[in-house]
Design a protein around this motif. Structure first.
Motif, PDB file in Angstrom:
ATOM      1  N   PHE A  73      10.702  -4.683  15.502  1.00 14.88           N
ATOM      2  CA  PHE A  73      10.843  -3.244  15.296  1.00 14.88           C
ATOM      3  C   PHE A  73      10.868  -3.032  13.789  1.00 14.88           C
ATOM      4  N   LEU A  74       9.786  -2.466  13.250  1.00 15.67           N
ATOM      5  CA  LEU A  74       9.590  -2.382  11.803  1.00 15.67           C
ATOM      6  C   LEU A  74       9.687  -0.947  11.303  1.00 15.67           C
ATOM      7  N   GLU A  75      10.425  -0.773  10.229  1.00 13.25           N
ATOM      8  CA  GLU A  75      10.440   0.512   9.535  1.00 13.25           C
ATOM      9  C   GLU A  75       9.522   0.486   8.327  1.00 13.25           C
ATOM     10  N   SER A  76       9.178  -0.704   7.868  1.00 16.39           N
ATOM     11  CA  SER A  76       8.301  -0.876   6.704  1.00 16.39           C
ATOM     12  C   SER A  76       7.762  -2.292   6.739  1.00 16.39           C
ATOM     13  N   LEU A  77       6.961  -2.632   5.724  1.00 11.50           N
ATOM     14  CA  LEU A  77       6.475  -4.004   5.570  1.00 11.50           C
ATOM     15  C   LEU A  77       7.152  -4.678   4.388  1.00 11.50           C
ATOM     16  N   ARG A  78       8.444  -4.389   4.203  1.00  8.36           N
ATOM     17  CA  ARG A  78       9.183  -5.090   3.155  1.00  8.36           C
ATOM     18  C   ARG A  78       9.030  -6.589   3.338  1.00  8.36           C
ATOM     19  N   HIS A  79       8.912  -7.306   2.221  1.00  7.74           N
ATOM     20  CA  HIS A  79       8.711  -8.761   2.274  1.00  7.74           C
ATOM     21  C   HIS A  79       7.506  -9.091   3.141  1.00  7.74           C
ATOM     22  N   GLY A  80       6.404  -8.383   2.900  1.00  5.78           N
ATOM     23  CA  GLY A  80       5.194  -8.567   3.691  1.00  5.78           C
ATOM     24  C   GLY A  80       4.652  -9.973   3.624  1.00  5.78           C
ATOM     25  N   ASP A  81       4.875 -10.672   2.515  1.00  7.48           N
ATOM     26  CA  ASP A  81       4.373 -12.045   2.410  1.00  7.48           C
ATOM     27  C   ASP A  81       5.059 -12.957   3.417  1.00  7.48           C
ATOM     28  N   ALA A  82       6.356 -12.739   3.646  1.00 13.10           N
ATOM     29  CA  ALA A  82       7.078 -13.554   4.618  1.00 13.10           C
ATOM     30  C   ALA A  82       6.656 -13.200   6.043  1.00 13.10           C
ATOM     31  N   ILE A  83       6.423 -11.913   6.309  1.00 12.08           N
ATOM     32  CA  ILE A  83       5.945 -11.513   7.636  1.00 12.08           C
ATOM     33  C   ILE A  83       4.581 -12.140   7.896  1.00 12.08           C
ATOM     34  N   GLY A 111      -3.997   5.007   3.597  1.00  8.98           N
ATOM     35  CA  GLY A 111      -2.593   5.368   3.643  1.00  8.98           C
ATOM     36  C   GLY A 111      -1.726   4.190   4.040  1.00  8.98           C
ATOM     37  N   GLU A 112      -0.432   4.354   3.855  1.00  5.64           N
ATOM     38  CA  GLU A 112       0.520   3.273   4.116  1.00  5.64           C
ATOM     39  C   GLU A 112       0.379   2.731   5.528  1.00  5.64           C
ATOM     40  N   ASP A 113       0.263   3.627   6.504  1.00  7.37           N
ATOM     41  CA  ASP A 113       0.206   3.147   7.878  1.00  7.37           C
ATOM     42  C   ASP A 113      -1.154   2.547   8.214  1.00  7.37           C
ATOM     43  N   ASP A 114      -2.217   3.036   7.580  1.00  3.11           N
ATOM     44  CA  ASP A 114      -3.538   2.444   7.795  1.00  3.11           C
ATOM     45  C   ASP A 114      -3.538   0.981   7.375  1.00  3.11           C
ATOM     46  N   ILE A 115      -2.909   0.716   6.229  1.00  5.80           N
ATOM     47  CA  ILE A 115      -2.839  -0.657   5.737  1.00  5.80           C
ATOM     48  C   ILE A 115      -1.940  -1.492   6.627  1.00  5.80           C
ATOM     49  N   ALA A 116      -0.813  -0.919   7.041  1.00  6.35           N
ATOM     50  CA  ALA A 116       0.093  -1.649   7.933  1.00  6.35           C
ATOM     51  C   ALA A 116      -0.597  -1.995   9.240  1.00  6.35           C
ATOM     52  N   ASP A 117      -1.410  -1.079   9.747  1.00  9.13           N
ATOM     53  CA  ASP A 117      -2.119  -1.319  10.998  1.00  9.13           C
ATOM     54  C   ASP A 117      -3.093  -2.484  10.851  1.00  9.13           C
ATOM     55  N   ALA A 136       1.175  -3.521  -2.427  1.00 11.13           N
ATOM     56  CA  ALA A 136       2.434  -4.139  -2.828  1.00 11.13           C
ATOM     57  C   ALA A 136       3.073  -4.938  -1.703  1.00 11.13           C
ATOM     58  N   ASP A 137       2.901  -4.521  -0.452  1.00 12.26           N
ATOM     59  CA  ASP A 137       3.516  -5.210   0.681  1.00 12.26           C
ATOM     60  C   ASP A 137       2.524  -6.059   1.462  1.00 12.26           C
ATOM     61  N   ALA A 138       1.360  -5.510   1.756  1.00 10.24           N
ATOM     62  CA  ALA A 138       0.390  -6.194   2.614  1.00 10.24           C
ATOM     63  C   ALA A 138      -0.476  -7.185   1.859  1.00 10.24           C
ATOM     64  N   GLY A 139      -0.559  -7.070   0.530  1.00 10.19           N
ATOM     65  CA  GLY A 139      -1.445  -7.932  -0.229  1.00 10.19           C
ATOM     66  C   GLY A 139      -2.842  -7.353  -0.309  1.00 10.19           C
ATOM     67  N   PRO A 140      -3.861  -8.169  -0.580  1.00  9.40           N
ATOM     68  CA  PRO A 140      -5.223  -7.659  -0.757  1.00  9.40           C
ATOM     69  C   PRO A 140      -5.822  -7.108   0.532  1.00  9.40           C
ATOM     70  N   VAL A 141      -6.438  -5.931   0.423  1.00  9.17           N
ATOM     71  CA  VAL A 141      -7.136  -5.327   1.563  1.00  9.17           C
ATOM     72  C   VAL A 141      -8.528  -4.902   1.103  1.00  9.17           C
ATOM     73  N   ILE A 142      -9.429  -4.811   2.057  1.00 10.78           N
ATOM     74  CA  ILE A 142     -10.792  -4.331   1.797  1.00 10.78           C
ATOM     75  C   ILE A 142     -11.052  -3.163   2.727  1.00 10.78           C
ATOM     76  N   MET A 143     -11.730  -2.124   2.203  1.00  9.42           N
ATOM     77  CA  MET A 143     -11.993  -0.935   3.007  1.00  9.42           C
ATOM     78  C   MET A 143     -13.452  -0.555   2.919  1.00  9.42           C
ATOM     79  N   LEU A 144     -13.997  -0.144   4.052  1.00 12.22           N
ATOM     80  CA  LEU A 144     -15.336   0.432   4.134  1.00 12.22           C
ATOM     81  C   LEU A 144     -15.187   1.846   4.646  1.00 12.22           C
ATOM     82  N   ALA A 145     -15.836   2.810   3.967  1.00 13.63           N
ATOM     83  CA  ALA A 145     -15.701   4.206   4.377  1.00 13.63           C
ATOM     84  C   ALA A 145     -16.990   4.951   4.091  1.00 13.63           C
ATOM     85  N   ALA A 146     -17.125   6.114   4.742  1.00 16.69           N
ATOM     86  CA  ALA A 146     -18.207   7.019   4.378  1.00 16.69           C
ATOM     87  C   ALA A 146     -18.065   7.330   2.893  1.00 16.69           C
TER      88      ALA A 146
END
Length: 697
Positions: free
Chosen positions: A228-238, A276-282, A592-602
């Motif tokens: 049950f997550l409220e955030s991705l604090r310490h995302g590297d450990a998760i 957005g924050e939740d897009d990255i978390a997803d 900051a939490d999830a690390g590197p991400v890549i996005m493709l968009a219109a």
């Protein structure tokens, strides 16, 4: 109950004192079982904890009929786990005393730390220092404790655990919210679902969800996890935990708050604003193989399905539905459709087998057995045939009123089909607690609503086997990020083998007489201090000849003086005008939490209007990039549908994968990189970047 001796792996230095302590001290234990400080001792005794318990209360000789000790230092031994129940002001001195004594782990109930202001921040910093200097681990502050039903460890102040008959199971729960562990237990008990352990992590001043779960992976009592997550604090450990759980085949299910968009309005790139924050978390959770559910209720229902479809063997996503109630099945089909999961019709070959077996009803999008399906032999034959049918990867049985009034008849054929290798689910339309209990006991995924049923199926299908792990973590201080000029950005794209349009730079005061490419061209201000050139009139399009190019240079000099006074810019970049079949944005960012991400968009002007995008953890393979392309709806217009020209989507996939390789090159110190637009040319002609923005730490 001690951990099983079947495992040869020793329990970790965190897991042992956390879930299997031999001795516990309760600092601030109360004689009043109605008070927060009185509950843990009462709970521990009621559940039959076999370890030693030391109530600490300097003001009483006894607590709840047991001897009370005046202090930790007065104890005959050093307790392995100390639960600090005393007020906030006493916490830091108590934790310091624990460290001096050599306590392994301390859990802190009190709040009043960083969330309360400067004084609380200082308290939290002191706790962090004690943990770092001593090696003692800290759970909390604001932790409601930890529970292990297997050995009677009910080390919690949560009033919800006053309920008797704590159910045992094989799923470990880790929650940011302390109240949620009690809520999950009560809800699970109503469904006949027990747990292998539960922990409330609180503020995560030291131990967080990821590190705790990672430390428990070798516990043979734990077969899977609910977060049950409220955030991705310490995302590297998760991330480290999720990757290891995937390797070991232990399913991880997560419910995360924060579905609403939290895009950064002041982000330097479109990528920052769109992702957005939740897009990255997803993307973070799904790319790590985590089943992210939308509904709280699904947490209890999805685990058997996640175990039935191991992540390593996850393949097709074709769903078949058999029902005794057309309306109930229609609801399931509808909810699956909302989540982009298609129900597969019965094939002609399977229909012949059903008819040969004398199965009544009709077969369209679903196999509707009508009331005849309430007879055991009809439902059982139908399930046998559907579970063998090659067109289905998963079968859902939707049962109507008979599930409540004749559970043995309605549910028994489903239970008797549970041994098939193909996943079988049940959705019961009426409120049928007896039938649900029978299905749960048989470890068949069963659902009380079409929404939860569809949520579980879609969530399990959406998870992905973890890919290559990034080599970088720190995104850099946003206030100190520096942009590269467009010309320097193209040089970096060259090293990554991301194609771009030809470009040459000239002194802003001296327009060239000739160019190495044909007109028409575009001229742009080229300066690291002006990352967003259009905002200052720094782009002139459609230049047809040398005279217009000279005029464009004059326009750029004037706009620079009027709209960007004080900005240093000595160069103009000139490129040939290019037009593709489509424009996309490809962006890289270190979160900051999830690390590197890549996005493709219109891309182009539509980037922030359409919000049509796909996000993954970086780096990605070419195949994962192809999957991203399939998720961007705008790109369907250049996929060759209905005779329309097909874009070079394979070259686009390669470009996405290439840009994502920044995640493996920490020495470049790139925090954000964006190509917008990237022109998708006709098939066989590749892709071409015509603008790039790169931010370095």
């Amino acid at each position: 109950m001690a951990p099983s001796t079947a495992s040869t792996a020793p329990l970790s230095s965190i897991c042992q004192p956390l879930l299997y302590p031999r001795s516990i001290a309760l600092v601030g234990a109360s004689d009043d079982v109605g008070k927060t400080g009185g509950r843990p001792l009462q709970f521990l005794r009621r559940l039959g904890f076999k370890g030693t318990i030391y109530p600490i209360n300097p003001h009483r000789a006894g607590v709840q009929g047991e001897k009370a000790w005046p202090s930790l230092s007065a104890l005959p031994e050093v307790p392995e786990h100390v639960f600090v129940l005393s007020p906030t002001d006493s916490v830091v001195p108590t934790v310091r005393e624990c460290a001096d004594l050599g306590v392994k782990l301390v859990t802190i109930l009190a709040s009043g730390f960083s969330e309360t202001g400067a004084e609380g921040v200082q308290r939290e910093a002191a706790l962090r220092t004690i943990a770092k200097d001593s090696g003692m681990r800290i759970l909390g502050p604001s932790s409601l404790g930890v529970v292990n039903p297997g050995n009677g460890l009910m080390l919690t102040a949560n009033a919800a655990f006053a309920e008797p008959d704590m159910p045992r199971g094989n799923v470990f729960v880790a929650s940011h919210s302390g109240s949620m562990i009690g809520a999950l237990v009560s809800r699970g008990k109503a469904r006949g679902v027990g747990f292998a352990g539960l922990v409330s992590v609180g503020s995560e001043v030291d131990l967080g969800i990821g590190e705790i779960c990672l430390a428990t992976l070798d516990d043979p009592a734990i077969e899977g996890y609910v977060l049950f997550l409220e955030s991705l604090r310490h995302g590297d450990a998760i991330q480290a935990f999720a990757r290891e759980a995937a390797k070991r085949g232990k399913p991880v299910v997560a419910y995360k708050l924060g579905r609403s968009s939290a895009a950064a309005e002041m982000a330097m790139t479109h990528t920052g604003a769109l992702a957005g924050e939740d897009d990255i978390a997803d993307a973070f959770l799904k790319d790590l193989g985590v089943v992210r559910v939308e509904m709280l209720e699904t947490l209890f229902e999805v685990f058997p399905l996640a175990r039935k479809i191991p992540l390593a063997r996850q393949g097709g996503k074709r769903v078949g539905v058999v029902t005794t109630t057309g309306g109930g099945a229609a609801m399931v089909v509808d909810q699956l459709g909302i989540r982009d999961v298609t129900v597969q019709p019965v094939s002609p070959e399977t229909l012949v087998k059903l008819q040969a077996a004398g199965i009544p009803g009709s077969a369209g999008r679903v196999l509707d057995l009508t009331l005849a399906g309430t007879r055991y032999e009809v439902m059982k034959k139908a399930l046998d045939i559907l579970l063998e049918a090659p067109e289905f990867d998963l079968v859902v049985a939707v049962v109507g009123s008979s599930a409540r009034f004749n559970p043995d008849l309605a549910v028994k054929p489903i239970i008797d089909s549970a041994g098939h290798a193909k996943p079988l689910l049940a959705m019961l339309v009426p409120d049928a607690p007896q039938a649900l209990a029978q299905l749960t006991q048989a470890q068949i995924p069963c659902f009380r609503s079409p929404e939860a049923c569809a949520d579980a199926i879609a969530s399990v299908f959406a998870r992905r086997m973890p890919g290559t792990q990034a080599a970088v973590r720190a995104p850099g201080d946003p206030a100190r990020l520096a942009a590269l000029s467009e010309a320097r950005a193209y040089e970096l794209l060259d090293t990554l083998q991301v194609p771009h349009a030809p470009a040459v730079t000239f002194d802003i005061a001296t327009p060239p007489a000739t160019l190495p490419f044909d007109y028409p061209v575009v001229a742009k201000l080229c300066s690291a201090q002006i990352p967003h050139k259009t905002e200052v009139g720094g782009v002139v399009l459609g230049i047809q000849d040398a005279q217009q190019l000279s005029e464009a240079f004059a326009t750029l000099r004037r706009n620079l003086h009027e709209r960007a006074p004080g900005m240093e810019c000595s160069e103009v970049l000139v490129q040939p005008m290019r037009r593709g079949l489509a424009e996309v944005l490809v962006g890289y960012r270190v979160d900051a939490d999830a690390g590197p991400v890549i996005m493709l968009a219109a891309g182009g002007i539509w980037a922030e209007v359409m919000r049509d995008r796909s996000i993954r953890l970086a780096p990605v393979s070419v195949q994962r990039a192809r999957d991203m392309i399939g998720e961007v709806k705008m790109l369907q217009t250049v996929s060759g549908l209905r005779g329309k020209p097909r874009g070079d989507l394979e070259a686009l996939a390669q470009a996405i994968a290439s840009l994502s390789q920044l995640a493996l090159q920490p020495a470049l110190q790139v925090s954000e990189a964006e190509v917008n637009p990237l022109m998708v040319m006709p098939e066989g002609q590749g892709v071409m970047a015509v603008d790039a923005l790169i931010m370095k730490a």
